[in-house]
Design a protein around this motif. Structure first.
Motif, PDB file in Angstrom:
ATOM      1  N   SER A   1      -0.287   0.457  13.268  1.00  0.00           N
ATOM      2  CA  SER A   1      -0.732   1.638  12.531  1.00  0.00           C
ATOM      3  C   SER A   1       0.405   2.639  12.369  1.00  0.00           C
ATOM      4  O   SER A   1       0.582   3.239  11.297  1.00  0.00           O
TER       5      SER A   1
ATOM      6  N   ARG B   1       2.858   1.314   9.798  1.00  0.00           N
ATOM      7  CA  ARG B   1       2.309   1.413   8.443  1.00  0.00           C
ATOM      8  C   ARG B   1       2.412   2.843   7.916  1.00  0.00           C
ATOM      9  O   ARG B   1       2.654   3.058   6.721  1.00  0.00           O
ATOM     10  N   ARG B   2       2.222   3.825   8.775  1.00  0.00           N
ATOM     11  CA  ARG B   2       2.377   5.218   8.340  1.00  0.00           C
ATOM     12  C   ARG B   2       3.826   5.519   7.997  1.00  0.00           C
ATOM     13  O   ARG B   2       4.114   6.209   7.011  1.00  0.00           O
ATOM     14  N   CYS B   3       4.749   5.006   8.814  1.00  0.00           N
ATOM     15  CA  CYS B   3       6.164   5.266   8.552  1.00  0.00           C
ATOM     16  C   CYS B   3       6.654   4.537   7.301  1.00  0.00           C
ATOM     17  O   CYS B   3       7.583   5.000   6.623  1.00  0.00           O
TER      18      CYS B   3
ATOM     19  N   ASP C   1       4.795   3.837   4.594  1.00  0.00           N
ATOM     20  CA  ASP C   1       3.762   4.033   3.581  1.00  0.00           C
ATOM     21  C   ASP C   1       4.337   3.852   2.180  1.00  0.00           C
ATOM     22  O   ASP C   1       5.456   4.293   1.883  1.00  0.00           O
ATOM     23  N   ASP C   2       3.571   3.182   1.298  1.00  0.00           N
ATOM     24  CA  ASP C   2       3.972   2.926  -0.092  1.00  0.00           C
ATOM     25  C   ASP C   2       5.224   2.054  -0.195  1.00  0.00           C
ATOM     26  O   ASP C   2       5.938   2.112  -1.202  1.00  0.00           O
TER      27      ASP C   2
END
Length: 514
Positions: free
Chosen positions: A29, A32-34, A36-37
């Motif tokens: 998680s 995935r935040r770091c 992102d996109d």
């Protein structure tokens, strides 16, 4: 563990500068935040034979996916259980080359650099495997530096290909390579190459110091490095030698110079250099001594011709007609009878048109570029003469000037005459030969003041170094070539060192202000 590199964008990813936890779900998680996109980054979750959860994070096409599956994923999937501690890899893949990481920001940097990352449930560490395989082209002959005789290989955009090309020529432990990483976002690998025992230690230290002072968001090409570390970045004359040829780099290394190779570009930088080293072709040392010496002198002469021929023609036909033989003067006057413009305007029209055609030939596809430039020059020249816009002698002068500029072996050195030609033409149109001499003297004064990492740009003529003059005017035979010129010279004097430091500090300050 080491700290994140100095150029990491920690201010843009503040939540990522933390350590991994033992929970795989939390680690995924967080990553995935770091990331992102980031559509190109794949998170591949799987389980070991004993049910332990794992996740591999990699960039397809940048990471070696085949090696990742064979060396990491398949051995892990067939592992019955983890027999090691929570901070170690299972024994089946422990033999692979990897780096253990505990910081999330460091892991993100590795993923973006193409290193596959492995996460295992219950472990507070991650492992970045050295399985990077970027797409790269094969070794080819440099288009801009082709020779009739000599090696045919050239650098590519991959450092992993370029460095062995140097090592296979210089099979000695004295060939030293120092790796640096520059660029806040690009994190470009830079390798400084020199020969221990030939390059002066003070010069090596100065080049490294300037490289370490570079503070830029991105390094995409060697020109960006050159502007940062040059003594005078606003001079039209190049102060470093860009080359795609490994043999040229090796020859300069054996002369005590330093090469800088940048990942992502086939052009290496060589420093320090002089004006005369830029006028020498690598083929000078692959041909007969007499022919090489003749071509070298021819190059020197036409370098001056490319700079002052249009200006001399303007000055003589406008202010000093008495210098022209009578018959030639009558022919020139006859050809200019119906021309409505003075010689200065004629020359400006033709020079600007010629530069436009040259640029068009470079930008167009190779199949039609040369044809367009040649045919365009012929058609426009003939049409301009027939229409009475320019005279035939002016077309001849501009054509000779263009041919002279093509004789300069280095493209980067061919640009200064093209730029300086116009102000000297303006001086010639207003003051005659006096203006030409004033422009030429101003250029020589600038060259006398110019330095390349402290080395005088007109060395070994100014200052005079008798031992090196023979390689300027004559191409000595191989058995008389010492290949160890006095490169450092004035480069280590406090005044010149302070000048380089001042320029670097000024550029660093401007970058920080931006």
């Amino acid at each position: 563990m080491s700290k994140p590199p100095a150029h990491s964008p920690q201010d843009l990813l503040p939540d990522c500068d933390v350590d991994f936890s033992a929970a795989l779900v939390d680690n995924i998680s967080l990553l995935r935040r770091c990331l992102d996109d980031c559509y190109d980054i794949v998170f591949h979750s799987f389980a070991m034979a004993d049910g332990t959860g794992c996740c591999a994070v990699f960039v397809p096409g940048y990471s070696d996916r085949s090696a990742l599956e064979k060396q990491v994923l398949l051995p892990l999937a067939s592992s019955a259980k983890r027999e090691t501690s929570s901070s170690s890899l299972p024994g089946g893949i422990a033999g692979n080359s990897y780096t253990e990481l505990s910081n999330v920001l460091l892991a993100v940097d590795r993923i973006c650099a193409g290193y596959p990352l492995l996460l295992i449930d219950g472990s507070s560490a991650a492992w970045a495997f050295h399985l990077v395989r970027p797409e790269q082209r094969s070794v080819e002959e440099p288009i801009a530096e082709s020779t009739v005789r000599g090696p045919r290989d050239g650098f590519t955009e991959a450092l992993g290909v370029n460095l062995p090309l140097l090592r296979q020529r210089l099979k000695t432990p004295n060939l030293k390579m120092i790796r640096l990483t520059l660029g806040r976002f690009t994190k470009t690998d830079i390798v400084m190459v020199y020969m221990k025992g030939m390059a002066r230690p003070e010069l090596v230290s100065e080049v490294r110091r300037r490289l370490e002072l570079v503070q830029s968001d991105g390094i995409l090409e060697s020109e960006m490095i050159e502007e940062w570390i040059s003594d005078n970045p606003f001079s039209p004359f190049p102060q470093m030698l860009p080359t795609e040829r490994p043999d040229v780099v090796c020859a300069n290394l054996m002369e005590g110079r330093i090469a800088i190779l940048i990942d992502g570009t086939p052009f290496a930088l060589v420093a320090p250099i002089s004006l005369f080293s830029m006028l020498q072709s690598p083929e000078d040392y692959y041909q007969n001594v007499l022919s090489s010496t003749f071509l070298r002198w021819l190059r020197y002469g036409f370098f001056i011709v490319s700079l002052v021929l249009p200006s001399a023609y303007i000055a003589i036909t406008t202010f000093h007609q008495e210098m022209i033989p009578t018959v030639l003067l009558l022919n020139i006057s006859k050809s200019r009878e119906e021309i409505p413009f003075p010689a200065l305007i004629e020359a400006l029209i033709m020079e600007i048109t010629f530069e436009a055609l040259r640029e068009a030939g470079v930008r167009l596809p190779k199949q039609v570029g040369s044809a367009v430039s040649i045919v365009g020059a012929l058609v426009i020249g003939q049409a301009a003469t027939s229409a009475g816009i320019v005279s035939a002698p002016m077309v001849i002068v501009v054509a000779i000037t263009g041919i002279s500029s093509f004789m300069i072996p280095r493209y980067s050195l061919g640009i200064p005459p093209r730029l300086l030609r116009f102000p000297i033409m303006l001086l010639a149109g207003t003051m005659g030969l006096v203006g030409v001499m004033l422009g030429f003297i101003a250029m020589v004064i600038h060259l006398c003041r110019l330095r390349s990492f402290g080395l005088p740009y007109l060395s070994p003529i100014s200052p005079v170094r008798l031992r090196e003059l023979r390689d300027i005017f004559l191409r000595p035979p191989a058995w008389r070539d010492s290949r160890q010129p006095e490169l450092a010279g004035e480069s280590l004097e406090p005044e010149n060192a302070d000048r380089g430091s001042t320029n670097m500090k000024r550029r660093t300050g401007n970058d920080r202000a931006r």
